[in-house]
Write a protein that holds these residues in place. Structure first.
Motif, PDB file in Angstrom:
ATOM      1  N   SER A 196      77.706  80.463  55.077  1.00 37.45           N
ATOM      2  CA  SER A 196      78.026  79.034  55.074  1.00 37.45           C
ATOM      3  C   SER A 196      77.916  78.481  56.494  1.00 37.45           C
ATOM      4  CB  SER A 196      79.444  78.807  54.535  1.00 37.45           C
ATOM      5  OG  SER A 196      79.793  77.441  54.619  1.00 37.45           O
ATOM      6  N   THR A 197      77.213  77.363  56.644  1.00 37.93           N
ATOM      7  CA  THR A 197      77.013  76.744  57.960  1.00 37.93           C
ATOM      8  C   THR A 197      77.708  75.388  58.071  1.00 37.93           C
ATOM      9  OG1 THR A 197      74.942  75.723  57.192  1.00 37.93           O
ATOM     10  CG2 THR A 197      74.788  77.895  58.236  1.00 37.93           C
ATOM     11  N   GLU A 198      78.676  75.142  57.205  1.00 38.55           N
ATOM     12  CA  GLU A 198      79.356  73.849  57.228  1.00 38.55           C
ATOM     13  C   GLU A 198      80.178  73.642  58.500  1.00 38.55           C
ATOM     14  OE1 GLU A 198      81.687  73.564  53.739  1.00 38.55           O
ATOM     15  OE2 GLU A 198      79.972  73.496  52.368  1.00 38.55           O
ATOM     16  N   PHE A 199      80.599  74.735  59.137  1.00 39.12           N
ATOM     17  CA  PHE A 199      81.435  74.605  60.332  1.00 39.12           C
ATOM     18  C   PHE A 199      80.698  73.934  61.476  1.00 39.12           C
ATOM     19  CE2 PHE A 199      79.020  78.343  61.267  1.00 39.12           C
ATOM     20  CZ  PHE A 199      78.921  78.387  62.646  1.00 39.12           C
ATOM     21  N   ILE A 200      79.356  73.952  61.468  1.00 43.36           N
ATOM     22  CA  ILE A 200      78.599  73.329  62.546  1.00 43.36           C
ATOM     23  C   ILE A 200      78.831  71.826  62.567  1.00 43.36           C
ATOM     24  CG2 ILE A 200      76.474  72.925  61.257  1.00 43.36           C
ATOM     25  CD1 ILE A 200      76.695  74.255  64.834  1.00 43.36           C
ATOM     26  N   ASN A 201      79.116  71.246  61.393  1.00 43.63           N
ATOM     27  CA  ASN A 201      79.428  69.814  61.333  1.00 43.63           C
ATOM     28  C   ASN A 201      80.770  69.525  61.993  1.00 43.63           C
ATOM     29  OD1 ASN A 201      77.053  69.471  59.811  1.00 43.63           O
ATOM     30  ND2 ASN A 201      78.152  69.852  57.887  1.00 43.63           N
ATOM     31  N   LYS A 202      81.717  70.439  61.826  1.00 48.23           N
ATOM     32  CA  LYS A 202      83.013  70.264  62.473  1.00 48.23           C
ATOM     33  C   LYS A 202      82.882  70.340  63.991  1.00 48.23           C
ATOM     34  CE  LYS A 202      85.463  72.447  58.611  1.00 48.23           C
ATOM     35  NZ  LYS A 202      86.375  73.554  58.214  1.00 48.23           N
ATOM     36  N   ILE A 203      82.041  71.262  64.455  1.00 46.45           N
ATOM     37  CA  ILE A 203      81.850  71.401  65.895  1.00 46.45           C
ATOM     38  C   ILE A 203      81.205  70.141  66.477  1.00 46.45           C
ATOM     39  CG2 ILE A 203      80.612  72.701  67.676  1.00 46.45           C
ATOM     40  CD1 ILE A 203      80.989  75.187  66.004  1.00 46.45           C
ATOM     41  N   SER A 204      80.234  69.586  65.762  1.00 47.76           N
ATOM     42  CA  SER A 204      79.570  68.370  66.236  1.00 47.76           C
ATOM     43  C   SER A 204      80.538  67.193  66.316  1.00 47.76           C
ATOM     44  CB  SER A 204      78.395  68.028  65.322  1.00 47.76           C
ATOM     45  OG  SER A 204      77.441  69.073  65.307  1.00 47.76           O
ATOM     46  N   ALA A 205      81.555  67.215  65.441  1.00 44.86           N
ATOM     47  CA  ALA A 205      82.521  66.115  65.426  1.00 44.86           C
ATOM     48  C   ALA A 205      83.628  66.262  66.455  1.00 44.86           C
ATOM     49  CB  ALA A 205      83.134  65.995  64.025  1.00 44.86           C
ATOM     50  N   VAL A 206      83.677  67.403  67.155  1.00 44.43           N
ATOM     51  CA  VAL A 206      84.714  67.614  68.164  1.00 44.43           C
ATOM     52  C   VAL A 206      84.498  66.660  69.328  1.00 44.43           C
ATOM     53  CG1 VAL A 206      85.645  69.257  69.838  1.00 44.43           C
ATOM     54  CG2 VAL A 206      85.096  70.009  67.520  1.00 44.43           C
ATOM     55  N   GLU A 207      85.571  66.053  69.795  1.00 45.44           N
ATOM     56  CA  GLU A 207      85.477  65.126  70.917  1.00 45.44           C
ATOM     57  C   GLU A 207      85.065  65.870  72.188  1.00 45.44           C
ATOM     58  OE1 GLU A 207      88.269  61.882  73.338  1.00 45.44           O
ATOM     59  OE2 GLU A 207      89.066  63.021  71.615  1.00 45.44           O
ATOM     60  N   GLY A 208      84.045  65.388  72.841  1.00 43.36           N
ATOM     61  CA  GLY A 208      83.541  66.018  74.050  1.00 43.36           C
ATOM     62  C   GLY A 208      82.326  66.899  73.822  1.00 43.36           C
ATOM     63  N   VAL A 209      81.920  67.100  72.569  1.00 41.19           N
ATOM     64  CA  VAL A 209      80.728  67.900  72.246  1.00 41.19           C
ATOM     65  C   VAL A 209      79.570  66.939  72.004  1.00 41.19           C
ATOM     66  CG1 VAL A 209      79.671  69.524  70.646  1.00 41.19           C
ATOM     67  CG2 VAL A 209      82.069  69.793  71.285  1.00 41.19           C
ATOM     68  N   SER A 210      78.568  66.988  72.859  1.00 40.87           N
ATOM     69  CA  SER A 210      77.428  66.079  72.716  1.00 40.87           C
ATOM     70  C   SER A 210      76.480  66.516  71.614  1.00 40.87           C
ATOM     71  CB  SER A 210      76.676  65.979  74.049  1.00 40.87           C
ATOM     72  OG  SER A 210      76.239  67.278  74.473  1.00 40.87           O
ATOM     73  N   ASN A 211      76.241  67.801  71.490  1.00 41.99           N
ATOM     74  CA  ASN A 211      75.412  68.313  70.391  1.00 41.99           C
ATOM     75  C   ASN A 211      75.680  69.796  70.198  1.00 41.99           C
ATOM     76  OD1 ASN A 211      73.237  69.967  71.895  1.00 41.99           O
ATOM     77  ND2 ASN A 211      73.192  67.999  72.962  1.00 41.99           N
TER      78      ASN A 211
END
Length: 223
Positions: A196-211
């Motif tokens: 499952s790769t759904e966690f990558i969406n959570k990482i992208s939504a973290v404040e301070g993460v550009s990509n």
């Protein structure tokens, strides 16, 4: 010296000693086994860009090797000369998959064995090799490795990414960390849970993460 001695030629004697039936049988069997190797290669190919030219070259490799072995098997002088001639041949094409080397050696081995007249060995050996490759090459790995690259603005964003990864994947390992005026580039090798790769969406939504980028890891890593 007689009239026949004048027109006697060793080249003509070699032509008369040539067995068309044996050559046709050997080349026919090499073609059949070459087709079998091509079939196994096509069924076990796991990449994305399939090269039909490489598959056809496997058939040609079996035929050419058989022809060479037939030529040198009855002439020691020719065999020594052929070794010297073939020593200058270089295979310069890039081999992207290690399995391609297996199929190349398989085709060459089939040609050598058939040219030497060991037909049962060629058939049973090819059948055994084909079964082994079909069994192991078609096994789908259940634990693929991936590389995660995240660009963080500060230490807080880096910690949030690390915590999200730790709770979302089965295993992770930091491969590299690059700090510059633009921020932090974090590279991790990860093992997914249930693919499952759904966690990558959570990482992208973290404040301070550009990509955040997730790529498949094939074992070749350049830092």
């Amino acid at each position: 010296m007689t009239f026949n001695d004048i027109f006697k030629s060793s080249f003509v004697e070699k032509v008369t000693a040539f067995s068309a039936a044996d050559t046709a049988i050997a080349l026919g069997l090499a073609f059949v086994l070459g087709l079998f190797i091509f079939f196994v290669y096509k069924k076990t190919f796991s990449g994305v860009m399939y090269s039909s030219g490489f598959g056809v070259s496997l058939i040609g490799m079996s035929l050419i090797t058989t022809l060479i072995i037939l030529a040198i098997s009855s002439n020691v002088v020719l065999s020594l000369g052929m070794v010297g001639a073939l020593s200058i041949v270089r295979f310069r094409a890039a081999v992207k998959d290690p399995m391609d080397i297996v199929y190349l050696f398989w085709s060459i081995a089939v040609g050598i064995v058939l040219g030497a007249g060991m037909i049962p060995l060629a058939f049973f050996g090819s059948l055994f090799i084909g079964i082994i490759l079909m069994i192991f090459a078609n096994r789908k790995p259940s634990d693929n490795a991936y590389i995660l690259v995240a660009h963080c603005a500060d230490d807080a964003a880096e910690k949030a990414v690390t915590d999200t990864v730790k709770s979302s994947v089965r295993k992770h390992l930091v491969k590299s960390k690059s700090v510059s005026a633009r921020g932090i580039e974090l590279t991790l090798e990860i093992r997914l849970k249930e693919m499952s790769t759904e966690f990558i969406n959570k990482i992208s939504a973290v404040e301070g993460v550009s990509n955040a980028v997730l790529v498949s890891y094939n074992g070749e890593y350049l830092s």
